[in-house]
Design a protein around this motif. Structure first.
Motif: not given
Length: 308
Positions: A177-182, A195-198, A206-209, A225-228
């Motif tokens: 998980g995380g917010h990193g873009k690359k 993959f988790n966006v905390p 949605p942009a991170q997914y 991956p599944a998204f959470s």
């Protein structure tokens, strides 16, 4: 939408506290009980009785529960060597009958490393170490019985490993998980089942997914991956109960709402969860900060869970 109870024991929790919450989550029909992996409290409060080790906790819960999924969101690659960590996670998976999920990240909280004598390299090296740990741990688990595993990395070397024990699950789910873009999307595309966006505003998720979808396609992965997502939980039968629960955790109702929290009456909570589903999340980790308030979990189980 699957709902998980997510705890932060470093803020102050005994194993008995965690067991009560895990049992309430299991009895209430939640999908999982997860915990953070930290060694130092954050913010105010005594943090008593002190930190607990995530995988020791999960080992105990593996034999103290029967149905609920168990895991970390997330363990830190700075805390443990990859070989022993692979052994521990596989063992807890066997103890649970195949109910473990393994969240792993690079680590970020400098103060806890200083407090317990753990080296804390620069962010680039932490990501490099995370990548090598993921390669080693998943490689050990995938190696056929009777074969051996080798790895020659910059930070870790593995030679002629029997790659035992194996998890019950094959493959055991890995969460990144995380917010990193690359680098974060790239690692998720290569290694993650989920993959988790905390703790983000719902409209930013949605942009991170999409970054993970793009990285998965670039890596030749047939399905991403599944998204959470993860967010704070503060639900009450009426506004007064909501505000009482917010005060108990030192938070403001409006602030939590603005930042994606599942906050308000059960009907409001259902609508917020539906917004997460519309953003692409299939599972939501609900951060419970007052572990003494079992009625909170019971309320969500009875008045929210059946409607999502």
């Amino acid at each position: 939408m699957r709902l998980v109870i997510f705890t932060e024991p470093q803020q102050g929790a005994s194993h008995d506290d965690l067991l009560r919450v895990a049992k309430a989550a299991e009895d209430g029909g939640f999908d999982g009980f997860f915990r953070s992996d930290h060694y130092l409290k954050m913010g105010d409060g005594p943090g008593l009785p002190g930190p607990s080790d995530a995988w020791i906790t999960l080992a105990a819960l593996a034999v103290q529960t029967s149905r609920i999924r168990l895991g970390t969101l997330v363990s830190s690659a700075t805390f443990r060597l990859p070989g022993p960590l692979a052994i521990a996670v596989a063992q807890v998976d066997a103890m649970s009958g195949g109910r473990v999920e393994f969240g792993l990240g690079g680590g970020w909280f400098d103060a806890e490393h200083k407090a317990y004598g753990i080296p804390f390299p620069a962010v680039g090296e932490r990501f490099d170490r995370l990548e090598e740990q993921l390669e080693i741990i998943t490689g050990l688990w995938k190696t056929a019985e009777g074969s051996t595993f080798d790895f020659d990395g910059k930070f870790y070397q593995v030679s002629d490993s029997p790659a035992l024990p194996k998890p019950v699950q094959s493959p055991l789910p890995v969460i990144i998980g995380g917010h990193g873009k690359k680098r974060t999307p790239d690692l998720a595309a290569r290694f993650a089942a989920e993959f988790n966006v905390p703790f983000s505003k719902i409209e930013d998720i949605p942009a991170q997914y999409e970054r993970v979808r793009a990285a998965s396609a670039a890596a030749g992965r047939a399905e991403p991956p599944a998204f959470s997502a993860a967010t704070v939980l503060c639900v009450g039968r009426d506004d007064a109960e909501v505000r009482r629960r917010a005060a108990a955790i030192g938070r403001e109702v409006e602030e939590m709402r603005e930042n994606g929290g599942v906050v308000g009456t059960p009907a409001e909570a259902v609508e917020t969860i539906k917004r997460y589903a519309a953003a692409g999340s299939s599972r939501l980790f609900l951060q419970v900060l007052d572990l003494s308030d079992i009625d909170h979990i019971d309320l969500v189980a009875s008045d929210v869970l059946p409607h999502v």
